[in-house]
Enzyme design. Structure first.
Site, PDB file in Angstrom:
ATOM      1  N   LYS A 292      23.260  23.059 -11.669  1.00 46.83           N
ATOM      2  CA  LYS A 292      22.869  23.043 -13.025  1.00 46.83           C
ATOM      3  C   LYS A 292      21.155  23.756 -12.939  1.00 46.83           C
ATOM      4  O   LYS A 292      21.298  24.497 -13.905  1.00 46.83           O
ATOM      5  CB  LYS A 292      22.168  21.529 -13.115  1.00 46.83           C
ATOM      6  CG  LYS A 292      23.261  20.378 -13.320  1.00 46.83           C
ATOM      7  CD  LYS A 292      22.773  19.034 -13.733  1.00 46.83           C
ATOM      8  CE  LYS A 292      22.144  18.395 -12.688  1.00 46.83           C
ATOM      9  NZ  LYS A 292      22.738  18.155 -11.359  1.00 46.83           N
ATOM     10  N   THR A 293      20.570  23.660 -12.028  1.00 48.13           N
ATOM     11  CA  THR A 293      19.184  24.337 -12.034  1.00 48.13           C
ATOM     12  C   THR A 293      19.594  25.896 -11.906  1.00 48.13           C
ATOM     13  O   THR A 293      19.025  26.770 -12.316  1.00 48.13           O
ATOM     14  CB  THR A 293      18.239  23.688 -11.005  1.00 48.13           C
ATOM     15  OG1 THR A 293      18.177  22.374 -11.016  1.00 48.13           O
ATOM     16  CG2 THR A 293      16.899  24.521 -11.019  1.00 48.13           C
TER      17      THR A 293
ATOM     18  N   ASP B 283      15.581  21.440 -17.985  1.00 43.30           N
ATOM     19  CA  ASP B 283      16.123  20.728 -16.746  1.00 43.30           C
ATOM     20  C   ASP B 283      15.854  19.434 -16.519  1.00 43.30           C
ATOM     21  O   ASP B 283      15.133  18.856 -17.380  1.00 43.30           O
ATOM     22  CB  ASP B 283      15.372  21.470 -15.669  1.00 43.30           C
ATOM     23  CG  ASP B 283      16.471  21.448 -14.288  1.00 43.30           C
ATOM     24  OD1 ASP B 283      17.526  20.794 -14.174  1.00 43.30           O
ATOM     25  OD2 ASP B 283      15.734  22.039 -13.088  1.00 43.30           O
ATOM     26  N   GLU B 284      16.560  18.453 -15.736  1.00 46.24           N
ATOM     27  CA  GLU B 284      16.448  17.163 -15.595  1.00 46.24           C
ATOM     28  C   GLU B 284      16.572  16.405 -16.858  1.00 46.24           C
ATOM     29  O   GLU B 284      15.404  15.426 -17.081  1.00 46.24           O
ATOM     30  CB  GLU B 284      15.263  16.786 -14.862  1.00 46.24           C
ATOM     31  CG  GLU B 284      15.109  17.661 -13.388  1.00 46.24           C
ATOM     32  CD  GLU B 284      16.068  17.193 -12.263  1.00 46.24           C
ATOM     33  OE1 GLU B 284      16.800  16.183 -12.585  1.00 46.24           O
ATOM     34  OE2 GLU B 284      15.891  17.541 -11.193  1.00 46.24           O
TER      35      GLU B 284
ATOM     36  N   GLN C  98      21.298  10.188 -11.880  1.00 48.18           N
ATOM     37  CA  GLN C  98      19.733  10.682 -11.299  1.00 48.18           C
ATOM     38  C   GLN C  98      18.510  10.261 -12.240  1.00 48.18           C
ATOM     39  O   GLN C  98      17.579  10.746 -11.853  1.00 48.18           O
ATOM     40  CB  GLN C  98      19.642  12.144 -10.893  1.00 48.18           C
ATOM     41  CG  GLN C  98      20.688  12.664  -9.872  1.00 48.18           C
ATOM     42  CD  GLN C  98      20.381  14.250  -9.577  1.00 48.18           C
ATOM     43  OE1 GLN C  98      19.348  14.192  -9.102  1.00 48.18           O
ATOM     44  NE2 GLN C  98      21.407  15.012  -9.992  1.00 48.18           N
TER      45      GLN C  98
ATOM     46  N   ARG D 135      19.795  14.827  -1.583  1.00 50.45           N
ATOM     47  CA  ARG D 135      18.905  15.837  -1.131  1.00 50.45           C
ATOM     48  C   ARG D 135      19.457  16.620   0.087  1.00 50.45           C
ATOM     49  O   ARG D 135      18.876  17.796   0.426  1.00 50.45           O
ATOM     50  CB  ARG D 135      17.448  15.293  -0.766  1.00 50.45           C
ATOM     51  CG  ARG D 135      16.825  14.582  -2.397  1.00 50.45           C
ATOM     52  CD  ARG D 135      16.873  15.561  -3.368  1.00 50.45           C
ATOM     53  NE  ARG D 135      17.943  14.931  -4.269  1.00 50.45           N
ATOM     54  CZ  ARG D 135      18.378  15.913  -5.264  1.00 50.45           C
ATOM     55  NH1 ARG D 135      18.057  16.906  -5.556  1.00 50.45           N
ATOM     56  NH2 ARG D 135      19.416  15.396  -6.063  1.00 50.45           N
TER      57      ARG D 135
END
Ligand code: ATP
Ligand code: MG
Length: 745
Positions: free
Chosen positions: A38-39, A225-226, A256, A601
């Protein structure tokens, strides 16, 4: 090269990612799991916008979750597009809102040099207000008041938007009043807290549609983002700004969402298609980050959450190593085991900066830090609060007053640091006078200096200090800010104060002060630096130098490491009991999402540890393994469970975990929380602090007899506003403030 589609950064993407990068116009949502790119897509999309020359860099607004993420994105973008990347509006919601506020501060009655106050200043200010309002601050703490106000601000509520009946709420129904006073005080102090940044933006936009229109026209493309962690006010702010072009691309993952406790609304992401009926939704399924086993662990854990859209991560990478599940005796043992693993992985070729220890609670880092120091493993604590150290805060307070003399909280902090004889008697006198006249502490000091209210020695010292500030303030426009900072610390006696401190501590603190001035040099001026500081208080780390990272799970969002250690997987610690107590099942699900963030992560190796014993508030307690452990499939685990470490822990799989989850919202903690709430309403004690003000509205005339606490009886001979010239029987003629004298019948 002017076609991004020939660029490697585009060619390497998979078809769905490419689609997201190519679709530049209109609303777009990329909703997908951890590590699916995504990022990466967001950065590539930014590059595509710039390559395509559809818009200028300064017409793009990109929002990241942390300042660190913004920095990384800028570096990547610069690699793709060159220095023009610097002109993109790229930062956190707070930093972008701070800038818009600075450009329009006068509309909300602030000056453009307003100060962003820190969370502990907020609490101090609220404490004063609550005491003035006779609220029992033992029962209703200023900290919880600050949280409450923060929550209102996160929802976009001004004091007038809140309807609370007088009897049934925190602090005896006085919260709204406190909120109101607090906002007024902040304006007097030319300050804003974090929540205000966006709140003031909304006020500006609603009062001045022309200003809103200007920003709406200026910003043609939005990238976020996020997105799953935006709260209501951030959502409203974005929606308003993007309303004209609707060129908004948000990326996120509902699994998340870990900031519910700060007001994040995962619903925002689910509402996207309603808000923008023409929205395109793209899902990415392939995870490029982790091994098969790590993904299997993440998938089988998160499937236990009821509140989710439901998606599975896939990968074409290898299964990889099993996940190491290790039981330890206590925190010290945990740190020791972890350090042994780090050492052996390091000799096997893993870099230190590709390893991270992710904890649930900040205090867990201590054992690791001690151990790493002992055996010489290089490490850094992300969110190590450099800017929260005492000497740094003191120095910043000096600089804040130089920048903005009306910054009361800063001035009160350092008026007697180092000690110069301006103690509580003096400060409470100034404070009362400031409050009475609704002026700042600095102005109150200046006015009182024109009277005889202060003892001559105190008067001399205060005058000296005030003059120094006036002088530094003038020099702020004349000399380099780094030179000025040094001058201020030197001339105020602050440096000498630590030099005279004959402890090892003093040395370190002087080093830190030097480091502070170093940090300033990368900013153009004092104001830019101070704004940066307020925004990065949550831990911008220093340059990477090959160190193991130690940080909380919350701050690990968006990051990735070859090796991840997840310590403290015990009931109460993780999932956190407090979260379950406060939010029941919803709290538990948020904890589980946090575990999912932690697991995802890791790229190659994952270690989960749990201890049989924990020291909590100084007392040792036996602990039982986290229910999350039982949610991981056994066949992907490499279990290192000691037989004799505790009755429960050796048989973690036999625990009836359902008992916890089903009844979580009705557990003992839930009842405890409820009881506290009810008890809180009935107990109320009166506190009165302000002894200096003897009267507030009395009219005085010449010839009247009065009493002054310090000078005794006297006769008014003349007056000038609220300052009286009095001939005291014993002390002689003095100029005093009317609110400090009492009329004698
Ligand atoms: P998170 O949800 O954790 O924020 P994300 O969806 O933002 O994750 P990224 O951080 O963008 O994912 O990507 C995860 C990793 O996968 C990165 O190392 C990235 O470079 C890599 N990656 C993404 N897409 C591809 C691709 N098409 N080919 C190879 N690697 C990729
Ligand atoms: Mg990401």
């Amino acid at each position: 090269m002017n076609n991004f589609y020939n660029h490697k950064a585009f060619i390497d993407l998979n078809p769905s990612q490419k689609e997201a990068v190519k679709n530049l116009e209109g609303p777009l949502l990329v909703l997908s799991g951890a590590g699916t790119g995504k990022t990466r897509v967001l950065t590539a999309r930014l590059a595509n916008l710039l390559f395509s020359k559809k818009t200028k860099p300064w017409n793009i607004l990109a929002v990241t979750f942390t300042n660190k993420a913004a920095k990384e994105m800028r570096i990547r973008l610069e690699g793709l597009i060159g220095p023009s990347a610097n002109s993109v509006w790229l930062g956190t919601f707070h930093s972008i809102a701070a800038r818009i506020l600075r450009e329009n501060a006068e509309i909300v009655e602030l000056n453009s040099n307003y100060t962003i106050i820190t969370p502990d200043d907020q609490v101090r200010l609220l404490k004063q207000i609550m005491l003035d309002d006779e609220i029992d601050i033992k029962k209703f703490t200023p900290k919880s008041m600050s949280n409450l106000i923060g929550k209102w601000k996160d929802k976009g509520y001004q004091p007038d938007d809140i309807k609370i009946s007088n009897n049934d709420y925190f602090a005896n129904g006085k919260t709204v009043n406190v909120y109101k006073t607090y906002q007024l005080r902040l304006i007097t102090l030319n300050s804003a807290d974090f929540g205000d940044l966006l709140l003031h933006n909304l006020t500006i936009f609603s009062k001045h549609p022309d200003i809103l229109d200007r920003y709406q026209s200026k910003i043609s493309y939005f990238l976020v983002d996020e997105y799953q962690d935006t709260n209501t006010i951030q959502y409203l702010w974005l929606k308003l700004l993007a309303d004209k072009t609707k060129n908004i691309c948000c990326v996120g993952d509902d699994d998340q969402s870990i900031y519910g406790w700060r007001g994040a609304q995962v619903g925002n992401i689910l509402r996207f298609e309603n808000d923008y009926p023409l929205a395109k939704v793209i899902k990415l399924e392939e995870n490029y980050r982790s091994t098969g086993r790590i993904l299997e662990a993440a998938n089988s854990l998160i499937v236990n959450n009821k509140e989710r859209l439901g998606k599975n991560l896939k990968t074409s990478s290898k299964d990889g190593e099993k996940i190491d599940l290790i039981s330890v005796w206590d925190g010290m043992d945990e740190a020791k085991r972890t350090s042994l693993e780090i050492e052996s992985l390091h000799s096997a070729g893993f870099r230190h900066d590709q390893m991270a220890v992710l904890v649930r609670a900040g205090h867990q880092t201590r054992y690791f830090e001690e151990r790493f120091v002992d055996i010489g493993i290089p490490y850094k604590v992300i969110g190590a609060k450099f800017y929260e150290r005492m000497e740094i805060r003191d120095a910043l307070a000096y600089l804040r007053v130089v920048q903005q003399p009306n910054d009361d909280l800063a001035l009160e902090r350092i008026i007697n640091t180092p000690k110069r004889g301006l103690g509580t008697n003096t400060t409470s006198l100034i404070h009362s006078y400031a409050k009475k006249n609704n002026i700042s502490f600095f102005s109150a000091s200046q006015e009182l200096l024109m009277t005889d209210e202060l003892r001559p020695s105190v008067k001399r010292t205060l005058l000296n200090l005030i003059n120094k500030f006036l002088d530094w303030n003038k020099q702020n426009k004349e000399i380099a800010h780094t030179d000025l900072a040094f001058k201020v610390l030197e001339e105020s006696g602050y440096i000498a104060y630590w030099q005279n401190e004959k402890t090892i501590d003093g040395e370190g603190r002087l080093e830190n002060l030097k480091e502070l001035i170093n940090a300033m040099s990368s900013f153009e001026n004092l104001s830019g630096f101070l704004e940066h500081i307020s925004l990065v208080m949550d831990g911008d780390n220093t340059a990477d130098a090959g160190e193991v990272s130690l940080m909380t799970l919350h701050s690990a969002k968006g990051l990735e490491f070859d090796v991840v250690f997840l310590p403290g997987w015990e009931e109460g610690l993780f999932p956190s009991q407090r979260s379950i107590d406060e939010l029941g099942l919803a709290g538990l699900e948020e904890e589980r999402r946090l575990a999912y963030v932690g697991i995802t992560r890791a790229k190659q190796r994952l270690f989960i540890t749990f201890a049989a014993n924990r020291q909590i508030h100084g007392l040792w307690q036996g602990s039982i393994p986290s229910r999350f452990i039982s949610e991981l499939p056994r066949h992907i685990l490499n279990e290192n469970i000691e037989g004799n470490i505790g009755a429960d822990s050796s048989s973690y799989n036999q625990i009836d975990f359902d008992l916890f989850s089903k009844n979580a919202s009705y557990g003992p903690g839930f009842f405890r929380a409820k009881q506290n709430g009810i008890a809180g309403i009935n107990t109320y004690s009166k506190t009165r602090i302000d002894n200096n003000i003897l009267n507030s509205n009395t009219q005085f005339d010449n010839g009247q007899r009065v009493f002054h606490q310090k000078f005794g009886m006297g006769l008014i001979i003349s007056s000038d506003g609220d300052k009286l010239n009095i001939n005291f029987d014993k002390a002689g003629e003095k100029k005093v403030v009317s609110s400090f004298v009492k009329l004698l019948d």
